[in-house]
Enzyme design. Sequence first.
Site, PDB file in Angstrom:
ATOM      1  N   CYS A   1       0.862  -1.175  -0.047  1.00 14.80           N
ATOM      2  CA  CYS A   1      -0.215   0.001   0.079  1.00 14.80           C
ATOM      3  C   CYS A   1       0.878   1.263   0.124  1.00 14.80           C
ATOM      4  O   CYS A   1       1.974   1.107  -0.448  1.00 14.80           O
ATOM      5  CB  CYS A   1      -1.062  -0.069   1.340  1.00 14.80           C
TER       6      CYS A   1
ATOM      7  N   ASN B   1       2.724   1.480   4.409  1.00 11.14           N
ATOM      8  CA  ASN B   1       2.917   0.240   4.829  1.00 11.14           C
ATOM      9  C   ASN B   1       2.430   0.364   6.331  1.00 11.14           C
ATOM     10  O   ASN B   1       3.189  -0.185   7.276  1.00 11.14           O
ATOM     11  CB  ASN B   1       4.258  -0.300   4.775  1.00 11.14           C
TER      12      ASN B   1
ATOM     13  N   CYS C   1      -1.088   0.863   7.145  1.00 11.52           N
ATOM     14  CA  CYS C   1      -2.678   0.336   7.542  1.00 11.52           C
ATOM     15  C   CYS C   1      -3.134  -0.895   6.514  1.00 11.52           C
ATOM     16  O   CYS C   1      -3.120  -2.018   7.245  1.00 11.52           O
ATOM     17  CB  CYS C   1      -3.327   1.681   6.875  1.00 11.52           C
TER      18      CYS C   1
END
Length: 163
Positions: free
Chosen positions: A9, A12, A14
Amino acid sequence: MTYRVCFVCTGNICRSPMAESVFRARVAEAGLDGPVEVDSAGTGGWHEGEGADPRTVTVLRENGYDAGHTARRFDPSWFARLDLVIALDSGHLRALRRLAPTDRDADKVRLLRSYDPAAGDDLDVPDPYYGGADGFDECLEMVEAASTGLLAAVREQVEGRAA
């Protein structure tokens, strides 16, 4: 031979650590934790060295998942050792494919929700960072739903290597 999956994502903290934790649990439940390695990273390095967002930690723990995590930035050199790179939204997908050193590496990048037949055309997992706790619950639901199909795909690859 080890099959390696990395969830990615933005920061890094959530979505990708949540996906990593959930998928690692699914892999262990399936008895594949020997031949399958699971980790995560971010497209950016803003949170490198930090733990997961406290709201991510809370949602994971409340649902029985491991919440240990240290953020790191995705390095393009990792493509050589990874079998599958799972992007949490279409922006990550594009960024990762641009980073890929070869077309073969770019083909390793997939959207997580593409493994959830009920997802329809909306394949992005929304970023819960700027919202409330309900966004983290929604994120977990999407990750869990996609993990079933992802596990089936990974199992097929792992068993195909063993044959």
